[in-house]
Design an enzyme around this catalytic site. Structure first.
Site, PDB file in Angstrom:
ATOM      1  N   ALA A 169       1.012  -1.276  -0.019  1.00  0.00           N
ATOM      2  CA  ALA A 169       0.060  -0.077   0.102  1.00  0.00           C
ATOM      3  C   ALA A 169       0.788   1.270   0.001  1.00  0.00           C
ATOM      4  CB  ALA A 169      -0.886  -0.102   1.130  1.00  0.00           C
ATOM      5  N   GLY A 215       1.310  -5.939   0.677  1.00  0.00           N
ATOM      6  CA  GLY A 215       0.245  -6.051  -0.063  1.00  0.00           C
ATOM      7  C   GLY A 215       1.057  -6.553  -1.384  1.00  0.00           C
ATOM      8  N   GLU A 268       1.037 -10.169  -1.245  1.00  0.00           N
ATOM      9  CA  GLU A 268      -0.423 -10.732  -1.223  1.00  0.00           C
ATOM     10  C   GLU A 268      -1.071 -10.598  -2.709  1.00  0.00           C
ATOM     11  OE1 GLU A 268      -2.243  -9.412   3.040  1.00  0.00           O
ATOM     12  OE2 GLU A 268      -1.496  -7.758   1.917  1.00  0.00           O
TER      13      GLU A 268
END
Length: 255
Positions: free
Chosen positions: A63, A106, A109
């Site tokens: 992020a 992230g 992910e």
């Protein structure tokens, strides 16, 4: 300059994160761009395999903290795809992550949301959220231990320490580790080996294989039977045996 670029190469669709100056961190524009790219990929019957890659030296740092601090955190996720427009997105076609550098938080992910991974030797993978009193809530908490096993998954989760591409390969998270210069060639080669096969069969096989670690055998037996029944009604189902008998390469129509 677009923060997410796309390119078609025959039956392969390449999605490239293009914010190298920000380590390809996810802001609202990137999340919306990834979702739009996946929409285009899923809608085009002539595209059978996707590759998600990044420009610069980092795959994705997660992020964008500047976006969060400016009050723009809500745009980092989309309604259909969740974080980065991808981690919760339902897809029917396989997606290969071509990881050129660090894939952390992230970014890791996003890799875990993909179906296969080709990594450069320099790549590292990690979920350092606990170092900042956070947790990897975009799928990492459950996808990472499924990918690398419960013991190592717990270690990575609780220490926040990264692992190398080779270690990730040894654990089963990564399919291939290659030199940086060979990364896209290897990703395209893997995509080509998949597009040589019947696309509808590939899609059904992928969908059931992804459920193998979470569904019961009873559910998976039914899904397997349903997949064969569906494929039996397609044009490609007839083309496979016909091509074998005629000693030629099959011509798939995805129909």
């Amino acid at each position: 300059m677009a923060v997410v670029e796309t390119e078609k190469r025959e039956h392969v669709f390449i999605i490239t994160l293009n914010r190298p100056e920000a380590r390809n961190a996810i802001n609202g524009d990137v999340a919306e761009g990834i979702e739009a790219a996946i929409d285009a990929f899923e809608a085009d019957d002539d595209l059978w395999v996707g590759i998600i890659a990044s420009s610069g030296k980092v795959f994705c740092a997660g992020a964008d903290l500047k976006a969060i601090s400016s009050g723009d955190a809500g745009r980092l996720s989309t309604k259909r795809g969740g974080f980065a427009g991808i981690v919760k997105r339902e897809r029917t076609k396989p997606l290969i992550a071509a990881v050129n550098g660090a894939a952390v938080a992230g970014g890791c992910e996003i890799v875990l949301a993909s179906d296969m991974v080709v990594a450069a030797e320099e790549a590292v993978f990690g979920v350092p959220e606990v170092k900042r009193s956070l947790v990897p809530a975009a799928g990492g908490l459950f996808r990472l231990p499924r990918a690398v096993g419960p013991a190592v998954g717990m270690e990575l989760m609780l220490t926040g320490d990264p692992i190398t591409a080779q270690r990730a390969h040894d654990l089963g998270l990564v399919n291939y580790v290659v030199a940086q210069a060979d990364l896209m060639d290897k990703a395209l080669e893997l995509a080509g080996r998949i597009t040589a096969n019947a696309p509808l069969a590939v899609q059904r096989a992928m969908q059931i294989t992804k459920r193998a670690m979470v569904d019961s055998d009873e559910e998976l037996w039914k899904a397997s039977t349903d997949a064969m029944r569906y494929l039996g009604g397609t044009e490609d189902f007839k083309e496979g045996p016909r091509a074998f008998i005629e000693k030629r390469a099959p011509v798939w129509k995805a129909k």
